[in-house]
Write an enzyme that holds these catalytic residues in place. Structure first.
Site, mmCIF file in Angstrom:
data_model
loop_
_atom_site.group_PDB
_atom_site.id
_atom_site.type_symbol
_atom_site.label_atom_id
_atom_site.label_comp_id
_atom_site.label_asym_id
_atom_site.label_seq_id
_atom_site.Cartn_x
_atom_site.Cartn_y
_atom_site.Cartn_z
ATOM 1 N N HIS A 191 6.066 -7.543 -3.612
ATOM 2 C CA HIS A 191 6.968 -7.170 -2.521
ATOM 3 C C HIS A 191 7.482 -8.369 -1.725
ATOM 4 O O HIS A 191 7.434 -8.391 -0.495
ATOM 5 C CB HIS A 191 6.276 -6.165 -1.592
ATOM 6 C CG HIS A 191 5.915 -4.877 -2.268
ATOM 7 N ND1 HIS A 191 6.865 -3.989 -2.737
ATOM 8 C CD2 HIS A 191 4.704 -4.352 -2.579
ATOM 9 C CE1 HIS A 191 6.259 -2.950 -3.281
ATOM 10 N NE2 HIS A 191 4.952 -3.135 -3.210
ATOM 11 N N ARG A 236 -2.034 4.064 0.699
ATOM 12 C CA ARG A 236 -1.173 3.124 -0.045
ATOM 13 C C ARG A 236 -1.822 1.734 -0.097
ATOM 14 O O ARG A 236 -1.848 1.082 -1.139
ATOM 15 C CB ARG A 236 0.198 3.053 0.607
ATOM 16 C CG ARG A 236 1.204 2.101 -0.032
ATOM 17 C CD ARG A 236 1.667 2.568 -1.408
ATOM 18 N NE ARG A 236 0.834 2.033 -2.481
ATOM 19 C CZ ARG A 236 0.953 2.393 -3.756
ATOM 20 N NH1 ARG A 236 1.836 3.305 -4.114
ATOM 21 N NH2 ARG A 236 0.175 1.874 -4.671
ATOM 22 N N CYS A 240 -2.939 -0.241 -3.525
ATOM 23 C CA CYS A 240 -2.423 -1.583 -3.849
ATOM 24 C C CYS A 240 -3.579 -2.567 -4.056
ATOM 25 O O CYS A 240 -3.565 -3.364 -5.004
ATOM 26 C CB CYS A 240 -1.502 -2.082 -2.742
ATOM 27 S SG CYS A 240 0.152 -1.358 -2.762
#
Length: 279
Positions: A191, A236, A240
């Site tokens: 990201h 989340r 991850c």
């Protein structure tokens, strides 16, 4: 009527997708005839096409859970029980806890203060549907969904002028770019960067492309079709870190708050539109 219709339509659609055979929903609507199931599946597909999100069901679950666990006494920063717009201003510093908290951490604190839960009970409450699919309905997910949706239409406004919040933002930024684990991964591996990156058919958002962090965080909790469940932000983070082979993430930890402060602080000015929907 909307709640009942959503429950019936969601149940039929999830069954059709092989996602669940939940007793909870079946008990709400009773046994369905084949003709009725086909009709409801068609209705499910129509609603999805019109942008109606099955994750909205958790709003109703959360609304009931707020009363059940005395969270109408919870202060998210605007006063006890004042939830409209409160999630949009989180994370923030709370003098009563003497620390910066994001939405999920504050809810955990309130569950200890007003529902009499221990810290361990709160963590079990948070994780009750982690790793499961659509045959699990979590009151915790509902609470987070309800409180977030009460800020829909509001712009994210994390107060980075508060030195306590800014310090947590800076820590979160360091964590975001810290390489850890046997694969030497960090959050930025997927990201960050100017060039578009994909995993299979999924385009990954980037911290370095304008507006993308806001688009990513403003839709959490996010309904995942493949699981038939909503995913909160701390779930989340956990997923991850598991995929990066980092140490196990503990929900409501300062690590989670720091990441939330960095992500939501970087997304200031973005309108909240929960729940999002994804594969």
């Amino acid at each position: 009527m909307r709640k009942k219709a959503l429950l019936a339509v969601f149940t039929a659609g999830a069954i059709a997708g092989g996602l669940l055979s939940t007793k909870a929903f079946a008990q709400v609507e009773g046994e369905l005839s084949p003709e009725e199931e086909i009709r409801l599946v068609q209705e499910f597909n129509r609603m999805l096409a019109e942008g109606i999100n099955p994750g909205e069901i958790w709003y109703e679950v959360g609304k009931e859970a707020i009363k059940k666990y005395n969270l109408d006494k919870c202060d998210l920063g605007l006063g006890p029980g004042v939830f409209k717009g409160a999630a949009a201003q989180l994370p923030r510093y709370f003098p009563d806890a003497k620390k910066v908290m994001d939405l999920e951490t504050r809810v955990g604190w309130c569950l200890q203060q007003h529902a009499g839960m221990t810290q361990e009970q709160v963590l079990n409450f948070v994780r009750q549907c982690w790793g499961k699919t659509g045959n699990c309905v979590s009151e915790y997910d509902g609470i987070i969904m309800y409180l977030t949706m009460e800020s829909n239409g509001q712009k994210i406004n994390v107060n980075l002028r508060d030195p306590n919040v800014k310090r947590m933002y800076d820590i979160g930024k360091q964590i975001y770019y810290a390489r850890l684990g046997p694969w030497d991964f960090n959050c930025a591996t997927c990201h960050a960067g100017k060039q578009e990156v994909r995993i299979r058919a999924t385009k990954l958002w980037s911290m370095d492309r304008p507006g993308e962090v806001g688009s990513a965080v403003s839709i959490f909790p996010k309904y995942l079709v493949r699981w038939g469940l909503p995913m909160t932000m701390h779930y989340r983070y956990s997923e991850c870190m598991r995929q990066m082979r980092w140490p196990e993430f503990i929900p409501h930890s300062d690590l989670g708050v720091a990441l939330s402060t960095y992500l939501y602080g970087s997304a200031n000015g973005t309108e909240i539109k929960a729940p999002g929907i994804g594969r």
